[in-house]
Enzyme design. Sequence first.
Site, PDB file in Angstrom:
ATOM      1  N   GLU A   1      -3.985  -1.875   5.008  1.00 45.32           N
ATOM      2  CA  GLU A   1      -3.358  -3.170   4.722  1.00 45.32           C
ATOM      3  C   GLU A   1      -2.620  -3.716   5.934  1.00 45.32           C
ATOM      4  O   GLU A   1      -1.558  -4.336   5.833  1.00 45.32           O
ATOM      5  CB  GLU A   1      -2.456  -3.063   3.489  1.00 45.32           C
ATOM      6  CG  GLU A   1      -3.222  -2.638   2.244  1.00 45.32           C
ATOM      7  CD  GLU A   1      -2.387  -2.535   0.984  1.00 45.32           C
ATOM      8  OE1 GLU A   1      -1.199  -2.922   1.014  1.00 45.32           O
ATOM      9  OE2 GLU A   1      -2.927  -2.068  -0.036  1.00 45.32           O
TER      10      GLU A   1
ATOM     11  N   GLU B   1      -8.234   0.989  -2.550  1.00 47.75           N
ATOM     12  CA  GLU B   1      -7.335   0.553  -3.619  1.00 47.75           C
ATOM     13  C   GLU B   1      -7.923  -0.671  -4.299  1.00 47.75           C
ATOM     14  O   GLU B   1      -8.337  -1.622  -3.640  1.00 47.75           O
ATOM     15  CB  GLU B   1      -5.950   0.178  -3.075  1.00 47.75           C
ATOM     16  CG  GLU B   1      -5.161   1.313  -2.478  1.00 47.75           C
ATOM     17  CD  GLU B   1      -3.762   0.857  -2.050  1.00 47.75           C
ATOM     18  OE1 GLU B   1      -3.218  -0.081  -2.663  1.00 47.75           O
ATOM     19  OE2 GLU B   1      -3.238   1.431  -1.083  1.00 47.75           O
TER      20      GLU B   1
END
Length: 335
Positions: free
Chosen positions: A172, A277
């Site tokens: 991320e 995720e």
Amino acid sequence: MSHRSRWLAGACASTVAVGLLVVGGFLGAPPARNGSGGSAGTEGAESTGIALGAYLHYGSPGVERMGELSRWLGGTELRAGHTYLPGDTWPNIEGEPDSLRTWARWRQEKADRLFVLNVPMQANNEARVPDDRVAELIRSGAQGANDHHFQRLARRLVDLGVPDTVIVLGWEMNGFDYAHRCSPDPENWKTYWRRIVAAMRSVEGQQFRFDYAPNRGSDAIPWTSCYPGDDVVDIVGMDSYDQEPGRTFGEQVTQPYGLQQQVDFAKAHGKQISYPEWGLFRHGDNPEYVRGMLAWFAEHEPLYQSITDYCPHGVWQCGQNPRSTEVFRQLLSSG
């Protein structure tokens, strides 16, 4: 998305006692679409090479409870495991947590298993470090200040018998929150990634694969602006939750820097894809999102996918998403 402490999420999860893992071996066929835009039912599952699973706990309990998820999915074999190193201190990033030994033993039990490890690029990674300080940390890392930390991690993984670990490094990075984010200095960030990969690959016996896994969408910076190069990336991943940008799953596919762009980018660069995720979020209990994601996986065959399976994202331990849970179990069960 960077909404939670990885250390605390697994420890505080409730409803069903389950662990962190990636399950492998079966994936439901893509659901047929009917004329009204709904999804026809899909029964059973077909065998694929995709490893799939759920984030629920960072440590040894994640290994211990994998059998429970297998039974819940009707005997679907769990052939890959996924955990995170805490980003609080450098010793922990170097691999000191005792739970790594448990994960390593599990990986060694079967030759076809996959071990996936998220590795932070900075200490105090979830401490809301301001941009100017993050820029300083990036430049320091790009100059080699942290090489020794990652060499120690690499040696530890090799010594534990998991030299083929998939390393989800600096996940991320296109976001706003983590101290290992890219946006304060993308050019030096790319140099820093390259130094980390070089440091870990310098350790004798290693066979690591490095997974570049941004958030879906542009976020703080387009994720393509942080890509460090084909020679230091093996897998192009993506973390993708059911939230804006993208009111519908279709919009999440077609949006700039969305799921389709990820697949196209990976193909252009000759890389596998992954989904470290994914899960429900802003749009609540949304079975069509779950159907869409599982159909996407079946079509594009990522190396692995891992649902974040605690509330509000999850479908196994989280009781607030019953319709999504039914779809997930139906499409991934081996029975």
